[in-house]
Motif scaffolding. Structure first.
Motif, PDB file in Angstrom:
ATOM      1  N   PRO A   1      -7.099   1.424  -1.493  1.00 65.12           N
ATOM      2  CA  PRO A   1      -7.693   0.087  -1.559  1.00 65.12           C
ATOM      3  C   PRO A   1      -8.070  -0.517  -0.203  1.00 65.12           C
ATOM      4  CG  PRO A   1      -5.792   0.246  -3.005  1.00 65.12           C
ATOM      5  CD  PRO A   1      -5.814   1.503  -2.194  1.00 65.12           C
ATOM      6  N   VAL A   2      -7.272  -0.294   0.849  1.00 66.56           N
ATOM      7  CA  VAL A   2      -7.507  -0.989   2.117  1.00 66.56           C
ATOM      8  C   VAL A   2      -8.434  -0.192   3.034  1.00 66.56           C
ATOM      9  CG1 VAL A   2      -6.424  -2.006   4.151  1.00 66.56           C
ATOM     10  CG2 VAL A   2      -5.276  -2.146   1.941  1.00 66.56           C
ATOM     11  N   ILE A   3      -7.989   0.985   3.489  1.00 64.95           N
ATOM     12  CA  ILE A   3      -8.758   1.729   4.495  1.00 64.95           C
ATOM     13  C   ILE A   3     -10.029   2.313   3.896  1.00 64.95           C
ATOM     14  CG2 ILE A   3      -8.699   3.679   6.090  1.00 64.95           C
ATOM     15  CD1 ILE A   3      -5.706   3.280   6.346  1.00 64.95           C
ATOM     16  N   ASP A   4      -9.881   3.056   2.811  1.00 64.38           N
ATOM     17  CA  ASP A   4     -11.047   3.728   2.229  1.00 64.38           C
ATOM     18  C   ASP A   4     -12.119   2.738   1.820  1.00 64.38           C
ATOM     19  OD1 ASP A   4     -12.802   5.361   0.732  1.00 64.38           O
ATOM     20  OD2 ASP A   4     -11.613   5.051  -1.062  1.00 64.38           O
ATOM     21  N   GLN A   5     -11.755   1.754   1.022  1.00 60.58           N
ATOM     22  CA  GLN A   5     -12.777   0.898   0.440  1.00 60.58           C
ATOM     23  C   GLN A   5     -13.357  -0.108   1.425  1.00 60.58           C
ATOM     24  OE1 GLN A   5     -11.346  -0.613  -3.323  1.00 60.58           O
ATOM     25  NE2 GLN A   5     -10.764   1.438  -3.977  1.00 60.58           N
ATOM     26  N   ASN A   6     -12.539  -0.614   2.359  1.00 60.56           N
ATOM     27  CA  ASN A   6     -13.099  -1.512   3.374  1.00 60.56           C
ATOM     28  C   ASN A   6     -14.082  -0.774   4.275  1.00 60.56           C
ATOM     29  OD1 ASN A   6     -12.141  -4.357   3.324  1.00 60.56           O
ATOM     30  ND2 ASN A   6     -10.135  -3.382   3.267  1.00 60.56           N
ATOM     31  N   PHE A   7     -13.714   0.431   4.699  1.00 57.57           N
ATOM     32  CA  PHE A   7     -14.620   1.218   5.530  1.00 57.57           C
ATOM     33  C   PHE A   7     -15.859   1.632   4.744  1.00 57.57           C
ATOM     34  CE2 PHE A   7     -11.420   2.926   8.904  1.00 57.57           C
ATOM     35  CZ  PHE A   7     -11.295   1.628   9.390  1.00 57.57           C
ATOM     36  N   TYR A   8     -15.659   1.997   3.465  1.00 57.24           N
ATOM     37  CA  TYR A   8     -16.804   2.438   2.651  1.00 57.24           C
ATOM     38  C   TYR A   8     -17.775   1.288   2.420  1.00 57.24           C
ATOM     39  CZ  TYR A   8     -19.509   4.664  -1.019  1.00 57.24           C
ATOM     40  OH  TYR A   8     -20.538   5.188  -1.759  1.00 57.24           O
ATOM     41  N   TYR A   9     -17.266   0.114   2.081  1.00 60.32           N
ATOM     42  CA  TYR A   9     -18.147  -1.030   1.858  1.00 60.32           C
ATOM     43  C   TYR A   9     -18.874  -1.434   3.137  1.00 60.32           C
ATOM     44  CZ  TYR A   9     -16.285  -1.891  -2.835  1.00 60.32           C
ATOM     45  OH  TYR A   9     -15.951  -1.785  -4.160  1.00 60.32           O
ATOM     46  N   ALA A  10     -18.165  -1.365   4.274  1.00 56.61           N
ATOM     47  CA  ALA A  10     -18.814  -1.683   5.555  1.00 56.61           C
ATOM     48  C   ALA A  10     -19.914  -0.674   5.856  1.00 56.61           C
ATOM     49  CB  ALA A  10     -17.779  -1.703   6.675  1.00 56.61           C
ATOM     50  N   CYS A  49      -2.561  -0.463  -7.298  1.00 57.56           N
ATOM     51  CA  CYS A  49      -3.558  -1.531  -7.277  1.00 57.56           C
ATOM     52  C   CYS A  49      -2.936  -2.859  -6.841  1.00 57.56           C
ATOM     53  CB  CYS A  49      -4.205  -1.684  -8.653  1.00 57.56           C
ATOM     54  SG  CYS A  49      -5.272  -0.313  -9.129  1.00 57.56           S
ATOM     55  N   PHE A  50      -1.716  -3.136  -7.297  1.00 58.27           N
ATOM     56  CA  PHE A  50      -1.048  -4.384  -6.917  1.00 58.27           C
ATOM     57  C   PHE A  50      -0.719  -4.405  -5.427  1.00 58.27           C
ATOM     58  CE2 PHE A  50       2.972  -6.794  -6.391  1.00 58.27           C
ATOM     59  CZ  PHE A  50       2.493  -8.066  -6.692  1.00 58.27           C
ATOM     60  N   LEU A  51      -0.152  -3.303  -4.927  1.00 59.56           N
ATOM     61  CA  LEU A  51       0.142  -3.233  -3.492  1.00 59.56           C
ATOM     62  C   LEU A  51      -1.141  -3.290  -2.662  1.00 59.56           C
ATOM     63  CD1 LEU A  51       2.939  -0.490  -3.433  1.00 59.56           C
ATOM     64  CD2 LEU A  51       3.219  -2.946  -3.123  1.00 59.56           C
ATOM     65  N   GLY A  52      -2.201  -2.643  -3.167  1.00 57.53           N
ATOM     66  CA  GLY A  52      -3.481  -2.710  -2.471  1.00 57.53           C
ATOM     67  C   GLY A  52      -4.033  -4.118  -2.420  1.00 57.53           C
ATOM     68  N   THR A  53      -3.809  -4.898  -3.486  1.00 51.60           N
ATOM     69  CA  THR A  53      -4.256  -6.298  -3.494  1.00 51.60           C
ATOM     70  C   THR A  53      -3.536  -7.110  -2.428  1.00 51.60           C
ATOM     71  OG1 THR A  53      -4.663  -6.142  -5.877  1.00 51.60           O
ATOM     72  CG2 THR A  53      -4.538  -8.343  -4.928  1.00 51.60           C
ATOM     73  N   LEU A  54      -2.214  -6.956  -2.348  1.00 47.42           N
ATOM     74  CA  LEU A  54      -1.443  -7.701  -1.342  1.00 47.42           C
ATOM     75  C   LEU A  54      -1.845  -7.303   0.075  1.00 47.42           C
ATOM     76  CD1 LEU A  54       2.145  -7.589  -2.945  1.00 47.42           C
ATOM     77  CD2 LEU A  54       0.418  -9.399  -3.101  1.00 47.42           C
ATOM     78  N   GLN A  55      -2.003  -6.009   0.314  1.00 49.06           N
ATOM     79  CA  GLN A  55      -2.392  -5.547   1.642  1.00 49.06           C
ATOM     80  C   GLN A  55      -3.796  -6.016   2.005  1.00 49.06           C
ATOM     81  OE1 GLN A  55      -1.894  -1.342   1.142  1.00 49.06           O
ATOM     82  NE2 GLN A  55       0.339  -1.408   1.333  1.00 49.06           N
ATOM     83  N   SER A  56      -4.694  -6.015   1.012  1.00 48.65           N
ATOM     84  CA  SER A  56      -6.070  -6.462   1.267  1.00 48.65           C
ATOM     85  C   SER A  56      -6.120  -7.956   1.572  1.00 48.65           C
ATOM     86  CB  SER A  56      -6.955  -6.149   0.060  1.00 48.65           C
ATOM     87  OG  SER A  56      -6.990  -4.765  -0.187  1.00 48.65           O
ATOM     88  N   ILE A  57      -5.259  -8.732   0.918  1.00 45.65           N
ATOM     89  CA  ILE A  57      -5.189 -10.169   1.215  1.00 45.65           C
ATOM     90  C   ILE A  57      -4.775 -10.389   2.664  1.00 45.65           C
ATOM     91  CG2 ILE A  57      -3.911 -12.295   0.725  1.00 45.65           C
ATOM     92  CD1 ILE A  57      -3.833 -11.440  -2.209  1.00 45.65           C
ATOM     93  N   ALA A  58      -3.773  -9.630   3.121  1.00 38.56           N
ATOM     94  CA  ALA A  58      -3.328  -9.762   4.512  1.00 38.56           C
ATOM     95  C   ALA A  58      -4.448  -9.404   5.492  1.00 38.56           C
ATOM     96  CB  ALA A  58      -2.108  -8.873   4.749  1.00 38.56           C
ATOM     97  N   VAL A  59      -5.168  -8.328   5.194  1.00 40.24           N
ATOM     98  CA  VAL A  59      -6.274  -7.911   6.070  1.00 40.24           C
ATOM     99  C   VAL A  59      -7.388  -8.954   6.070  1.00 40.24           C
ATOM    100  CG1 VAL A  59      -8.083  -6.184   6.395  1.00 40.24           C
ATOM    101  CG2 VAL A  59      -5.772  -5.455   5.839  1.00 40.24           C
ATOM    102  N   THR A  60      -7.692  -9.526   4.898  1.00 39.32           N
ATOM    103  CA  THR A  60      -8.773 -10.504   4.798  1.00 39.32           C
ATOM    104  C   THR A  60      -8.438 -11.786   5.551  1.00 39.32           C
ATOM    105  OG1 THR A  60      -9.310  -9.605   2.621  1.00 39.32           O
ATOM    106  CG2 THR A  60     -10.262 -11.735   3.179  1.00 39.32           C
TER     107      THR A  60
END
Length: 400
Positions: free
Chosen positions: A91-100, A232-243
């Motif tokens: 959720p964090v590394i793959d998808q943020n880099f892919y979307y960018a 997915c839940f852990l990815g949501t929490l980690q993504s919130i912190a990154v955002t």
């Protein structure tokens, strides 16, 4: 009639992994096109990742709580750390880099770069001893050559453009496409294209690592739905912190009944919750290399959808690269199919049981496993082999 019915059911069972993975590629292709439209309209990819996995968690968690309440194993600290890293990789590394990378390039180019996924996964699986390579065997040669051909096709799409191919449906379309989605753009757009390529390579590397770790984790935590929901839940929490770190404007979190909501909901439900679960089931039977071998199909689907929806230009180099990718895909799948049949034969092949019979013969009994399971009667094939005279004297001495 029973024989035909059993044959059909057996054929459907063998086809299920292929149908599941091909269906997922259509789902991924739709996500790429819808997400590109959303990103072009100014949505932050960090916020998109958060909403995507919030939708994914909401979609898969109820099924996990109800269907796996009796079989869900306890989460130990090592398992939790593996789940935590899975949430970070996917959720964090793959998808943020892919979307960018998708924002700086185009959907077809992003999918083409993702076609390195089978090669990366194959190499990592070999390093982790999840795949055995015996170069003398034809099936292993097919997997290696297929991987190389797939990467070559992706690189051809990246480095060679050629003439524009005009489709009948795209000749009269006049849809504005950002200039940054053209590989030959100049100046800062070239830098953006290079930056996007690097981000896509890093995203693909993280994705391959996710598949390898998911295959390892599922052996220790076999509750597939629960594993998907937790990741997915852990990815949501980690993504919130990154955002919160990367996005300082409160307006970036605004989402309405528009394309942004559709992109987040579609990506979350289809490309995260359903995809993670189906990939896990197929991976348990066929391994991570089989799952990733279907990713080149997504590029071809996206190229066709992109020409319809985004009026994206299709070049001759893209078509030639797609042909190479399909050839490599079939080579890898053929090698995996042969490997699967070999393992299936080894499992069903009974072990011979040697006993000492009368008149100085060794009696080898081979149980018919399929007959035992169907008729519950033990059928055996008896093979007698004469024992040399010296061995007979040794056996008689042991009896005395």
């Amino acid at each position: 009639m029973e024989g035909q019915g059993n044959c059909c059911s057996s054929f459907l069972q063998r086809c299920k992994p292929y149908i599941a993975m091909i269906s997922l590629q259509f789902g991924y292709a739709g996500m790429n096109v819808i997400t590109k439209v959303s990103l072009n309209r100014g949505m932050s990819h960090y916020v998109l990742v958060v909403y995507r996995h919030a939708f994914a968690t909401a979609a898969i968690a109820p099924f996990a709580l109800i269907l796996e309440r009796k079989i869900r194993p306890k989460i130990t600290f090592p398992i939790f750390m593996q789940l935590f890293v899975l949430g970070l990789l996917g959720p964090v590394i793959d998808q943020n880099f892919y979307y960018a990378g998708l924002k700086f390039t185009s959907p077809t180019f992003s999918c083409a770069m993702s076609n390195m996924l089978p090669a990366m996964t194959f190499v990592m699986a070999v390093l982790c001893r999840m795949e055995k390579v015996d170069i003398k065997k034809l099936r292993c040669q097919a997997k290696v050559v297929g991987t190389i051909v797939t990467v070559a096709g992706a690189m051809l799409m990246t480095l060679y453009k050629g003439h524009i191919i005009n489709f009948v449906w795209s000749q009269h379309m006049d849809i504005h496409t950002p200039s940054s989605s053209v590989p030959g753009a100049a100046g800062s757009e070239d830098k953006d294209w290079l930056k996007g390529s690097i981000l896509l390579i890093l995203a693909t590397l993280a994705w391959a690592s996710f598949f390898i770790l998911q295959a390892v984790t599922m052996k220790r935590y076999p509750a597939h739905l629960s594993l998907t929901a937790i990741v997915c839940f852990l990815g949501t929490l980690q993504s919130i912190a990154v955002t919160f770190v990367m996005e300082h404007k409160a307006s970036a979190w605004t989402i309405g009944w528009d394309m942004n909501l559709l992109a987040a909901a579609y990506a979350g439900i289809v490309s995260s919750s359903i995809a993670y679960y189906v990939q896990g089931l197929v991976m348990q039977k066929r391994g991570p290399v089989f799952v990733t071998a279907f990713s080149p199909l997504m590029m071809i689907i996206v190229a066709i959808m992109g020409s319809f929806i985004l009026a994206e230009k299709i070049y001759l180099g893209g078509v030639l690269g797609a042909i190479l990718i399909v050839m490599g895909l079939y080579a890898v799948l053929w090698g995996k199919y042969k490997e699967y049949k070999e393992k299936e034969t080894e499992i069903t092949m009974p072990e011979p049981i040697k006993t000492c019979g009368e008149n100085g013969h060794v009696v080898t009994v081979i149980d018919d496993i399929e007959a035992n399971t169907q008729n519950n009667n033990k059928q055996a094939v008896v093979v007698t082999v004469p024992i040399p005279q010296q061995s007979m004297k040794a056996i008689e001495a042991q009896k005395v």
